[in-house]
Design a protein around this motif. Structure first.
Motif, short mmCIF file in Angstrom:
data_model
loop_
_atom_site.label_atom_id
_atom_site.label_comp_id
_atom_site.label_asym_id
_atom_site.label_seq_id
_atom_site.Cartn_x
_atom_site.Cartn_y
_atom_site.Cartn_z
N VAL A 1 38.30 39.58 32.05
CA VAL A 1 38.35 39.54 30.59
C VAL A 1 37.72 38.26 30.04
CG1 VAL A 1 39.90 39.53 28.60
CG2 VAL A 1 40.40 40.99 30.55
N ALA A 2 37.90 37.16 30.74
CA ALA A 2 37.50 35.85 30.20
C ALA A 2 36.07 35.46 30.54
CB ALA A 2 38.45 34.78 30.71
N THR A 3 35.41 36.15 31.49
CA THR A 3 34.06 35.76 31.90
C THR A 3 33.15 36.98 31.96
OG1 THR A 3 34.26 36.11 34.31
CG2 THR A 3 35.17 34.07 33.42
N ASP A 4 31.86 36.70 32.12
CA ASP A 4 30.86 37.76 32.31
C ASP A 4 30.40 37.85 33.76
OD1 ASP A 4 30.83 38.42 29.58
OD2 ASP A 4 29.43 36.80 29.14
N GLN A 5 31.15 37.26 34.67
CA GLN A 5 30.76 37.29 36.07
C GLN A 5 30.73 38.72 36.60
OE1 GLN A 5 32.97 34.59 38.65
NE2 GLN A 5 33.52 33.34 36.88
N PRO A 6 29.78 39.05 37.47
CA PRO A 6 29.76 40.38 38.08
C PRO A 6 31.06 40.65 38.84
CG PRO A 6 27.71 39.21 38.52
CD PRO A 6 28.65 38.22 37.91
N VAL A 7 31.42 41.91 38.93
CA VAL A 7 32.65 42.28 39.62
C VAL A 7 32.65 41.81 41.06
CG1 VAL A 7 34.03 44.25 40.43
CG2 VAL A 7 33.12 44.23 38.10
N THR B 1 31.17 39.21 42.29
CA THR B 1 31.39 37.76 42.30
C THR B 1 32.87 37.43 42.13
OG1 THR B 1 29.17 37.37 41.40
CG2 THR B 1 30.76 35.59 41.20
N ILE B 2 33.51 38.15 41.22
CA ILE B 2 34.94 37.93 41.00
C ILE B 2 35.73 38.31 42.24
CG2 ILE B 2 36.94 38.77 39.69
CD1 ILE B 2 35.12 38.95 37.25
N ALA B 3 35.35 39.41 42.88
CA ALA B 3 36.03 39.82 44.10
C ALA B 3 35.92 38.74 45.17
CB ALA B 3 35.44 41.14 44.61
N GLU B 4 34.74 38.19 45.34
CA GLU B 4 34.54 37.14 46.34
C GLU B 4 35.31 35.88 45.98
OE1 GLU B 4 30.89 34.44 48.21
OE2 GLU B 4 30.44 36.20 46.99
N ALA B 5 35.30 35.50 44.72
CA ALA B 5 35.96 34.26 44.28
C ALA B 5 37.47 34.34 44.43
CB ALA B 5 35.59 33.95 42.83
N THR B 6 38.02 35.53 44.42
CA THR B 6 39.48 35.68 44.50
C THR B 6 39.94 36.18 45.87
OG1 THR B 6 39.22 37.85 43.41
CG2 THR B 6 39.86 35.98 42.05
N ALA C 1 38.10 41.39 50.16
CA ALA C 1 37.11 41.67 51.20
C ALA C 1 36.07 42.65 50.70
CB ALA C 1 37.81 42.22 52.45
N GLY C 2 35.25 42.20 49.76
CA GLY C 2 34.16 43.02 49.26
C GLY C 2 34.49 43.70 47.95
N GLY C 3 33.42 44.05 47.22
CA GLY C 3 33.58 44.67 45.91
C GLY C 3 34.23 46.04 45.96
N ASN C 4 33.93 46.83 46.99
CA ASN C 4 34.50 48.17 47.09
C ASN C 4 36.01 48.11 47.29
OD1 ASN C 4 32.03 49.44 46.75
ND2 ASN C 4 31.61 49.53 48.95
N TYR C 5 36.45 47.24 48.19
CA TYR C 5 37.89 47.10 48.42
C TYR C 5 38.58 46.62 47.15
CZ TYR C 5 42.35 45.27 50.02
OH TYR C 5 43.68 45.01 50.15
N PHE C 6 37.97 45.66 46.48
CA PHE C 6 38.55 45.15 45.24
C PHE C 6 38.67 46.26 44.21
CE2 PHE C 6 37.53 43.27 40.97
CZ PHE C 6 38.81 42.78 40.72
N ALA C 7 37.62 47.09 44.06
CA ALA C 7 37.64 48.16 43.06
C ALA C 7 38.76 49.16 43.35
CB ALA C 7 36.29 48.86 43.03
N LYS C 8 38.94 49.50 44.64
CA LYS C 8 40.00 50.45 45.01
C LYS C 8 41.38 49.84 44.75
CE LYS C 8 37.25 52.78 48.56
NZ LYS C 8 37.09 53.03 50.02
N SER D 1 39.07 51.39 36.76
CA SER D 1 38.17 50.53 37.52
C SER D 1 38.09 49.16 36.85
CB SER D 1 36.78 51.15 37.58
OG SER D 1 36.15 51.07 36.30
N PRO D 2 37.63 48.15 37.59
CA PRO D 2 37.45 46.82 36.96
C PRO D 2 36.51 46.87 35.75
CG PRO D 2 37.34 46.65 39.35
CD PRO D 2 37.37 48.11 39.04
N SER D 3 35.44 47.64 35.85
CA SER D 3 34.49 47.71 34.73
C SER D 3 35.13 48.36 33.51
CB SER D 3 33.25 48.50 35.15
OG SER D 3 32.58 47.84 36.21
N GLU D 4 35.92 49.41 33.73
CA GLU D 4 36.60 50.05 32.61
C GLU D 4 37.60 49.09 31.96
OE1 GLU D 4 36.54 54.69 34.22
OE2 GLU D 4 38.19 53.35 34.76
N TYR D 5 38.32 48.36 32.79
CA TYR D 5 39.29 47.40 32.29
C TYR D 5 38.60 46.34 31.43
CZ TYR D 5 43.18 44.04 32.39
OH TYR D 5 44.19 43.18 32.05
N ARG D 6 37.45 45.86 31.90
CA ARG D 6 36.69 44.85 31.15
C ARG D 6 36.19 45.44 29.84
NH1 ARG D 6 32.10 41.79 34.32
NH2 ARG D 6 33.58 40.03 34.33
#
Length: 286
Positions: A244-250, A252-257, A260-267, A276-281
């Motif tokens: 919500v607070a940044t425009d970082q790609p999903v 990048t956010i998954a890695e920073a937090t 283990a990868g964008g797919n795992y984070f999305a699930k 999904s993260p994009s819908e939430y944003r």
């Protein structure tokens, strides 16, 4: 003020003021503002004598390294290292790196008690508020700028630096909820500072200084979640804020937090939030 110390320039001073008839529980042993670059610089906590003492060292620029009980920490600008000696740790400068910092050394019963309490609660590397850094820098400047300080003057400045560090970490707020054991409070601070890194049970148990089984049992009892569930909850909470607070790609956010990868984070995100993260944003966090 930090700006005044920088304007003063690099200087080190060993402090051995004459003792009077009254012993103080906080005494300065030295202070300095230094810059190290492209040189051998390494200190081991078990090779500096048997007499107990404390070092507070704040990084202004560059980078140092610290190994504390088997856990490595990067000493970056804005971070303060708090160590008591003797202890199994080492801090050093990597080859081709530079490191600019100011430091204050102290001994005495109260200096050791305060430093060890801070380490127990927050760990050996902390990021105090800028106002606290200014107060510590002012104390360092007063210690190095006067060639023959009185013992009472040096005691006042060291105590001022320790109290600045305390205020910068804890402030005036009263604790909310039950107070955790120092080992677990230190672990929570470590998790918060290293969410993007692997945080397995063995690593967290080492930070707490407990055996794996004892750590898991105490953590679950006092925090109310297993260590793994707590780490996951903190990662998800931070990722949610970043969406919500940044425009970082999903990804990048998954890695920073630490996911283990964008797919795992999305699930994982969909299981937690039903979208999904994009819908939430896109919905502004709703």
């Amino acid at each position: 003020m930090l700006s005044d110390l920088i304007a003063h320039g690099h200087q080190m001073q060993a402090l051995t003021p004459a003792r009077g008839p009254v012993d103080f529980h906080v005494m300065a042993t030295g202070a300095g503002f230094e810059r190290r670059a492209n040189e051998v610089y390494s200190w081991e906590g078990l090779k500096r004598g048997d007499a107990p003492f404390v070092v507070i060292q704040h990084t202004i620029a560059g980078r140092g390294e610290l190994d504390f009980d088997g856990t490595r920490h990067a000493l970056l600008p804005g971070s303060t290292m708090v160590l008591s000696f003797p202890h199994a740790h080492r801090y050093w400068l990597e080859r081709a790196q530079s490191w600019e910092y100011f430091w204050i050394g102290a001994n005495g019963r109260e200096a050791l008690r305060l430093a060890r309490a801070i380490i127990d609660l927050k760990g050996p590397v902390i990021t105090p508020a800028p106002s606290a850094v200014d107060r510590m820098a002012a104390a360092c400047l007063k210690l190095i700028a006067h060639p023959d300080p009185l013992s009472g003057e040096t005691s006042v400045q060291v105590y001022a630096a320790l109290m600045a560090l305390h205020d910068g970490l804890f402030g005036a707020a009263a604790p909310v909820g039950p107070v955790l054991a120092p080992q677990l409070a230190r672990t929570l601070s470590f998790v918060d500072a290293h969410l993007g890194e692997p945080l397995g049970i063995d690593r967290l148990a080492r930070v707490a200084g407990l055996s794996r089984a004892h750590f898991v049992r105490r953590f679950s009892e006092e925090v109310g979640q297993s260590p793994s569930d707590y780490v996951f909850t903190q990662r998800m909470a931070r990722a949610t804020r970043l969406l919500v607070a940044t425009d970082q790609p999903v990804t990048t956010i998954a890695e920073a937090t630490g996911f283990a990868g964008g797919n795992y984070f999305a699930k994982a995100f969909r299981r937690a939030h039903g979208q999904s993260p994009s819908e939430y944003r896109d919905r502004g966090g709703r």
